[in-house]
Design an enzyme around this catalytic site. Structure first.
Site, PDB file in Angstrom:
ATOM      1  CB  THR A   1      -0.454   0.039   1.161  1.00  0.00           C
ATOM      2  OG1 THR A   1      -2.325  -1.375   1.485  1.00  0.00           O
ATOM      3  CG2 THR A   1      -1.826   1.578   1.612  1.00  0.00           C
TER       4      THR A   1
ATOM      5  CB  SER B   1      -7.194  -2.300  -4.880  1.00  0.00           C
ATOM      6  OG  SER B   1      -7.056  -2.191  -3.489  1.00  0.00           O
ATOM      7  CB  THR B   2      -2.497  -1.201  -2.969  1.00  0.00           C
ATOM      8  OG1 THR B   2      -2.529  -0.256  -2.241  1.00  0.00           O
ATOM      9  CG2 THR B   2      -0.630  -1.954  -2.475  1.00  0.00           C
ATOM     10  CG  ASN B   3      -5.255  -5.789  -2.039  1.00  0.00           C
ATOM     11  OD1 ASN B   3      -4.325  -4.688  -1.610  1.00  0.00           O
ATOM     12  ND2 ASN B   3      -6.621  -5.397  -0.874  1.00  0.00           N
TER      13      ASN B   3
ATOM     14  CB  THR C   1      33.281 -39.704 -11.397  1.00  0.00           C
ATOM     15  OG1 THR C   1      34.048 -40.777 -10.769  1.00  0.00           O
ATOM     16  CG2 THR C   1      32.967 -40.024 -12.651  1.00  0.00           C
TER      17      THR C   1
ATOM     18  CB  SER D   1      47.135 -11.854  -2.954  1.00  0.00           C
ATOM     19  OG  SER D   1      47.944 -11.944  -1.371  1.00  0.00           O
TER      20      SER D   1
ATOM     21  CE  LYS E   1      46.465 -16.773  -3.503  1.00  0.00           C
ATOM     22  NZ  LYS E   1      45.261 -16.472  -3.551  1.00  0.00           N
TER      23      LYS E   1
END
Length: 417
Positions: free
Chosen positions: A82, A121-123, A168, A299, A305
């Site tokens: 709302t 309506s907001t709804n 796997t 790093s 790195k």
């Protein structure tokens, strides 16, 4: 320029949770709804032409960046949205009034609720706008995921002849080509693209015209149909009046469904990103089968790195989308009777997931997939040092004997090492 009124100010005070604001895709979709409503009321003779024109012009003007500060309410708010609807109504009214040379709160001329929110309506406005905003982002995401799939398919062809060791459960398995691995990624992302493309159909039904509980109280019957026609033409989206507006006013399972498909994409992105991190690991102490583009220093203490920051970003986006999916499910399940008070959480979480996935997919494609290279020497080293050939021997000599050969070879290799 401040265009809103006292109700927006109250909401800003009541929901002062931080600097976040209701997402603009939702706001802009609500402006489209307001424009379509004013257009319909004018056409039906239910609103003076000058007033409707001022409201429609304001809805267009408010999509400019300079007005964004007026949409200032935190996305997490009580009242099922709302406050956001009120914020939009007040801001539209204020903008329209200023264009007419009036004060932004001279509501005797144009009223936020009696005029801007007329027949609404907001709804029914808020969930309709959420569907429009979601569809627009779904389309963008579908296009971006399609481009990601194409990039993976290019890698499939590019590396179709490069043999490597398959794994796997993180253990040596059988030979596979790098192209076949990328082909599998492309297949998974292809399924995501299709699912996301098709899910727009689930969002096209709207309850606009149903007003408070879906029964259309305080709305003209002709308006209920005309407003959706105008909204369809305005947005270019095939919107349709809900067969049972009470249902769409009460229930939000469609957003749970959409979020679930976004979670599926997040799962696949996270899996691919994880594989790339593993294959890029090293360069000396890891697998070293892929070389990801160096995009930044890795790093503050170890010179030289470099970290796989793009896959790591994608992984965190995936985690956030999964968390949002959980929030959406909880919020949708906690609706009561004719309305769900927690729709703002659903809206913010869903739109955030869409926006994150759009950007993450693009960055992943451009800064990782398109630029990565295969370390053929690393692939060869792992494959030649494995026991993959023993599996093929088992067809002729049996599993047990092949296992003994593998064990003996492993002991020999460890001893030599």
């Amino acid at each position: 320029m401040v265009l809103y009124g006292k109700e927006t100010k109250k909401a800003c005070e009541n929901f002062a949770l931080g600097t976040e604001r209701t997402r603009l895709p939702l706001i802009y979709a609500m402006l489209d709804v307001k424009k379509a409503a004013a257009m319909s009321h004018k056409e039906l003779g239910l609103m003076e032409g000058w007033k409707a024109d001022a409201i429609m012009a304001a809805c267009d003007d408010l999509k400019q960046e300079k007005y964004q500060e007026n949409f200032c309410i935190h996305p997490l708010q009580g009242g099922a949205g709302t406050s956001t609807n009120m914020n939009v109504c007040e801001t539209v009214a204020g903008c329209a009034l200023v264009s007419l040379g009036k004060d932004a709160t001279d509501y005797d001329v144009i009223h936020p609720l009696d005029d801007v929110n007329k027949g609404q309506s907001t709804n029914d406005v808020y969930p309709t706008a959420l569907r429009i905003a979601a569809i627009r982002l779904v389309r963008k995401l579908s296009d971006e995921v399609s481009r990601l799939q194409e990039s993976l398919q290019k890698k499939e062809l590019e590396y179709k002849d490069i043999l490597k060791l398959g794994r796997t459960e993180l253990m040596d398995a059988l030979p596979i080509t790098m192209g076949e691995e990328f082909g599998a990624y492309a297949q998974a992302i292809g399924r995501d693209r299709w699912r996301i493309y098709k899910v727009e159909e689930r969002l096209r039904q709207v309850n606009l015209g149903g007003t408070a509980i879906g029964l259309g109280d305080n709305a003209d019957r002709k308006y209920m149909y005309l407003v959706i026609e105008h909204l369809r033409e305005m947005t270019g989206i095939g919107l349709a009046k809900a067969e049972y507006p009470v249902d769409l006013t009460q229930n939000n399972d469609v957003f749970v469904e959409v979020s679930g498909l976004l979670k599926a994409l997040a799962v696949n992105l996270m899996k691919i990103a994880g594989d790339l991190r593993w294959m890029n690991s090293g360069p000396k102490g890891g697998l070293g089968e892929l070389i990801l583009e160096e995009v930044q220093a890795g790093s503050t203490i170890m010179p030289g790195k470099v970290n796989p920051v793009i896959p790591e970003m994608v992984t965190q986006v995936a985690m956030k989308v999964m968390a949002n999916d959980q929030a959406i499910a909880y919020a949708a399940a906690n609706g009561n009777f004719e309305l769900n008070a927690f729709l703002p959480l659903i809206a913010d979480s869903l739109l955030e997931s869409l926006e994150l996935l759009i950007r993450a997919s693009e960055i992943f494609r451009k800064k990782c997939i398109d630029t990565l290279r295969v370390n053929t020497e690393g692939c060869r080293k792992h494959l030649e040092g494995s026991l993959a050939d023993v599996t093929h021997m088992s067809v002729k000599i049996g599993y047990d004997q092949a296992a003994e050969i593998a064990k003996a070879q492993e002991i020999h290799d460890n001893t030599e090492g």
